[in-house]
Design a protein around this motif. Structure first.
Motif, PDB file in Angstrom:
ATOM      1  N   ARG A  61       5.403   9.970  -1.956  1.00 56.09           N
ATOM      2  CA  ARG A  61       4.592  10.944  -2.698  1.00 56.09           C
ATOM      3  C   ARG A  61       4.988  10.993  -4.169  1.00 56.09           C
ATOM      4  N   GLU A  62       6.276  10.861  -4.445  1.00 48.75           N
ATOM      5  CA  GLU A  62       6.756  10.868  -5.825  1.00 48.75           C
ATOM      6  C   GLU A  62       6.180   9.686  -6.604  1.00 48.75           C
ATOM      7  N   VAL A  63       6.150   8.518  -5.987  1.00 46.75           N
ATOM      8  CA  VAL A  63       5.633   7.320  -6.655  1.00 46.75           C
ATOM      9  C   VAL A  63       4.142   7.463  -6.955  1.00 46.75           C
ATOM     10  N   VAL A  64       3.379   7.940  -5.982  1.00 49.98           N
ATOM     11  CA  VAL A  64       1.945   8.100  -6.191  1.00 49.98           C
ATOM     12  C   VAL A  64       1.658   9.136  -7.282  1.00 49.98           C
TER      13      VAL A  64
ATOM     14  N   PRO B 228       0.290   1.778  -7.788  1.00 47.59           N
ATOM     15  CA  PRO B 228       1.275   1.318  -6.804  1.00 47.59           C
ATOM     16  C   PRO B 228       0.658   0.318  -5.824  1.00 47.59           C
ATOM     17  N   VAL B 229       1.525  -0.445  -5.168  1.00 44.62           N
ATOM     18  CA  VAL B 229       1.112  -1.362  -4.109  1.00 44.62           C
ATOM     19  C   VAL B 229       2.267  -1.482  -3.130  1.00 44.62           C
ATOM     20  N   LEU B 230       1.958  -1.759  -1.858  1.00 42.50           N
ATOM     21  CA  LEU B 230       2.982  -1.893  -0.828  1.00 42.50           C
ATOM     22  C   LEU B 230       3.031  -3.334  -0.347  1.00 42.50           C
ATOM     23  N   LEU B 231       4.217  -3.935  -0.374  1.00 42.08           N
ATOM     24  CA  LEU B 231       4.386  -5.286   0.152  1.00 42.08           C
ATOM     25  C   LEU B 231       4.361  -5.226   1.670  1.00 42.08           C
ATOM     26  N   PHE B 232       3.408  -5.944   2.262  1.00 46.66           N
ATOM     27  CA  PHE B 232       3.210  -5.861   3.710  1.00 46.66           C
ATOM     28  C   PHE B 232       3.063  -7.259   4.293  1.00 46.66           C
ATOM     29  N   SER B 233       4.095  -7.689   5.028  1.00 46.75           N
ATOM     30  CA  SER B 233       4.108  -9.034   5.596  1.00 46.75           C
ATOM     31  C   SER B 233       3.730  -9.058   7.066  1.00 46.75           C
ATOM     32  N   GLY B 234       3.747  -7.886   7.717  1.00 54.60           N
ATOM     33  CA  GLY B 234       3.581  -7.844   9.165  1.00 54.60           C
ATOM     34  C   GLY B 234       4.907  -7.877   9.890  1.00 54.60           C
ATOM     35  N   GLY B 235       6.026  -7.844   9.121  1.00 53.44           N
ATOM     36  CA  GLY B 235       7.351  -7.737   9.719  1.00 53.44           C
ATOM     37  C   GLY B 235       7.669  -6.282  10.034  1.00 53.44           C
ATOM     38  N   LYS B 236       8.717  -6.052  10.810  1.00 50.52           N
ATOM     39  CA  LYS B 236       8.994  -4.709  11.329  1.00 50.52           C
ATOM     40  C   LYS B 236       9.246  -3.680  10.233  1.00 50.52           C
ATOM     41  N   ASP B 237       9.973  -4.070   9.181  1.00 51.28           N
ATOM     42  CA  ASP B 237      10.265  -3.109   8.114  1.00 51.28           C
ATOM     43  C   ASP B 237       9.006  -2.710   7.359  1.00 51.28           C
TER      44      ASP B 237
ATOM     45  N   PRO C 150      -6.615   8.885   3.343  1.00 52.82           N
ATOM     46  CA  PRO C 150      -6.234   7.485   3.582  1.00 52.82           C
ATOM     47  C   PRO C 150      -5.066   7.079   2.692  1.00 52.82           C
ATOM     48  N   VAL C 151      -4.410   5.987   3.028  1.00 53.00           N
ATOM     49  CA  VAL C 151      -3.332   5.447   2.196  1.00 53.00           C
ATOM     50  C   VAL C 151      -3.916   5.132   0.818  1.00 53.00           C
ATOM     51  N   PRO C 152      -3.366   5.696  -0.267  1.00 52.17           N
ATOM     52  CA  PRO C 152      -4.018   5.608  -1.579  1.00 52.17           C
ATOM     53  C   PRO C 152      -3.660   4.393  -2.423  1.00 52.17           C
ATOM     54  N   PHE C 153      -3.261   3.322  -1.788  1.00 52.64           N
ATOM     55  CA  PHE C 153      -2.948   2.100  -2.529  1.00 52.64           C
ATOM     56  C   PHE C 153      -3.159   0.895  -1.614  1.00 52.64           C
ATOM     57  N   PRO C 154      -3.336  -0.287  -2.190  1.00 47.02           N
ATOM     58  CA  PRO C 154      -3.516  -1.488  -1.369  1.00 47.02           C
ATOM     59  C   PRO C 154      -2.185  -2.024  -0.866  1.00 47.02           C
TER      60      PRO C 154
ATOM     61  N   ALA D   2      -1.473 -10.030 -12.348  1.00 49.03           N
ATOM     62  CA  ALA D   2      -2.935 -10.122 -12.350  1.00 49.03           C
ATOM     63  C   ALA D   2      -3.586  -8.788 -12.032  1.00 49.03           C
ATOM     64  N   HIS D   3      -2.951  -8.005 -11.159  1.00 51.29           N
ATOM     65  CA  HIS D   3      -3.501  -6.708 -10.770  1.00 51.29           C
ATOM     66  C   HIS D   3      -2.872  -5.549 -11.550  1.00 51.29           C
ATOM     67  N   ARG D   4      -1.902  -5.871 -12.395  1.00 50.17           N
ATOM     68  CA  ARG D   4      -1.231  -4.881 -13.247  1.00 50.17           C
ATOM     69  C   ARG D   4      -0.630  -3.721 -12.439  1.00 50.17           C
ATOM     70  N   PHE D   5       0.023  -4.061 -11.338  1.00 49.29           N
ATOM     71  CA  PHE D   5       0.687  -3.041 -10.534  1.00 49.29           C
ATOM     72  C   PHE D   5       1.925  -2.539 -11.264  1.00 49.29           C
ATOM     73  N   THR D   6       2.142  -1.236 -11.227  1.00 47.75           N
ATOM     74  CA  THR D   6       3.267  -0.636 -11.938  1.00 47.75           C
ATOM     75  C   THR D   6       4.406  -0.214 -11.018  1.00 47.75           C
ATOM     76  N   ALA D   7       4.117  -0.018  -9.753  1.00 41.38           N
ATOM     77  CA  ALA D   7       5.155   0.330  -8.772  1.00 41.38           C
ATOM     78  C   ALA D   7       4.904  -0.468  -7.505  1.00 41.38           C
ATOM     79  N   ILE D   8       5.949  -1.100  -6.994  1.00 39.46           N
ATOM     80  CA  ILE D   8       5.802  -1.986  -5.840  1.00 39.46           C
ATOM     81  C   ILE D   8       6.758  -1.535  -4.744  1.00 39.46           C
ATOM     82  N   PHE D   9       6.203  -1.038  -3.644  1.00 40.47           N
ATOM     83  CA  PHE D   9       7.017  -0.621  -2.503  1.00 40.47           C
ATOM     84  C   PHE D   9       7.501  -1.843  -1.729  1.00 40.47           C
TER      85      PHE D   9
END
Length: 304
Positions: free
Chosen positions: A25-28, A34-43, A59-63, A127-134
């Protein structure tokens, strides 16, 4: 007559969850993109579940973003696509194969692609100019990750300087950045592998099947059991055996080994972890065997 007071106390898992939800919530609230790195791994699956809870019923407010090396386990990619579709979030994929085809990166002679995913990650973020990456990194995984802050500042080149980190007193996070700079954010920093599995159990979170015991063709290389895969073939003298194994962590099939296991459900995995003394990366990741400082070197280059 005094009224008895009720003492409310969080369990360790509830405290970890509360901290992670606060960080999301603080990041948003602080960052524009923001964007979340999502590989499909458990973490990353746990991260996406936490993001879902942090903003529910909205809904989740970032891609979400995945750097696809082309060497991933198909079971994990299939799960990634199903989970993204369930939540209706946008999936952005940075392709290492496309970068190789365009000449942006060169494939190493040994055919592994872990190190060349960093420039693809940086290019996709820019390319997407993301400023915070989870990211789903945890401090118990590696020495380099143990010294990194929850808010990890990256310069305009995406690089990390371990000697120039911001203090995080009383869980106060400094998110100030200039143009082209960014912050990597690690809500799971204080979690352990065991905490992750206990949370998976508590939340009844589904995972790709390779995290549980199954029979697979494997071969022994340097004391590690690698699954036979189109990008990971046995060399001369390496015998192929069918063993019951599972994966503790998921990376490239060319560099991620399995462990012998009969743990076919979450509770069995937890009991197995209670008895182990080797970290998941130390037990299964060939890319961490190059040197003691391999993770720190990659993070300095921009690796997550």
């Amino acid at each position: 007559m005094s009224t008895p007071t009720t003492r409310y106390q969080l369990t360790q898992l509830q405290a970890l969850e509360a901290e992670a939800l606060f960080i999301f919530r603080e990041v948003v609230a602080e960052f524009e993109k923001p964007v979340l790195l999502f590989s499909g791994g458990k973490d990353s699956i746990v991260m996406l579940r936490l993001a879902e809870k942090a903003f529910y019923p909205a809904p989740v407010p970032f891609p979400v973003l995945h750097v696809d090396t082309g060497h991933n386990f198909q079971e994990v990619l299939d799960f990634r696509d199903r989970r993204v579709a369930e939540l209706g979030v946008t999936l952005i994929v940075g392709s290492v194969q496309e970068a190789i085809d365009s000449g942006a990166v060169s494939e190493p002679p040994d055919g592994t692609r872990n190190r060349i995913q960093t420039p693809v990650l940086l290019d996709t973020l820019a390319a997407h100019r993301f400023t915070a990456i989870f990211g789903g990194a945890r401090r118990d995984e590696d020495k380099a990750r143990a010294k990194e802050r929850v808010f990890s500042f990256r310069d305009e080149f995406g690089q990390w300087d371990p000697k120039n980190q911001r203090p995080e007193l009383w869980n106060l996070y400094n998110g100030k950045i200039h143009t082209d700079e960014s912050i990597r954010v690690f809500p799971l920093s204080n979690w352990t592998e065991l905490d992750i599995w206990r949370y998976i159990q508590a939340e009844a979170i589904a995972l790709p099947s390779i995290y549980y015991a199954h029979h697979r063709e494997v071969f022994d290389r340097d004391g590690m059991l690698y699954g036979v895969h189109e990008v990971c073939r046995p060399r001369a003298g390496e015998e192929v055996l069918t063993r019951q194994v599972r994966y503790r962590t998921v990376g490239d099939a060319s560099l991620t080994a399995a462990v012998s296991s009969d743990a076919s459900d979450v509770e069995a995995v937890i009991q197995e972890l209670l008895a182990t003394r080797i970290t998941e990366r130390g037990a299964t990741r060939g890319d961490d065997k190059f040197s003691e400082a391999s993770m720190e070197d990659r993070k300095k280059e921009g690796y997550f």
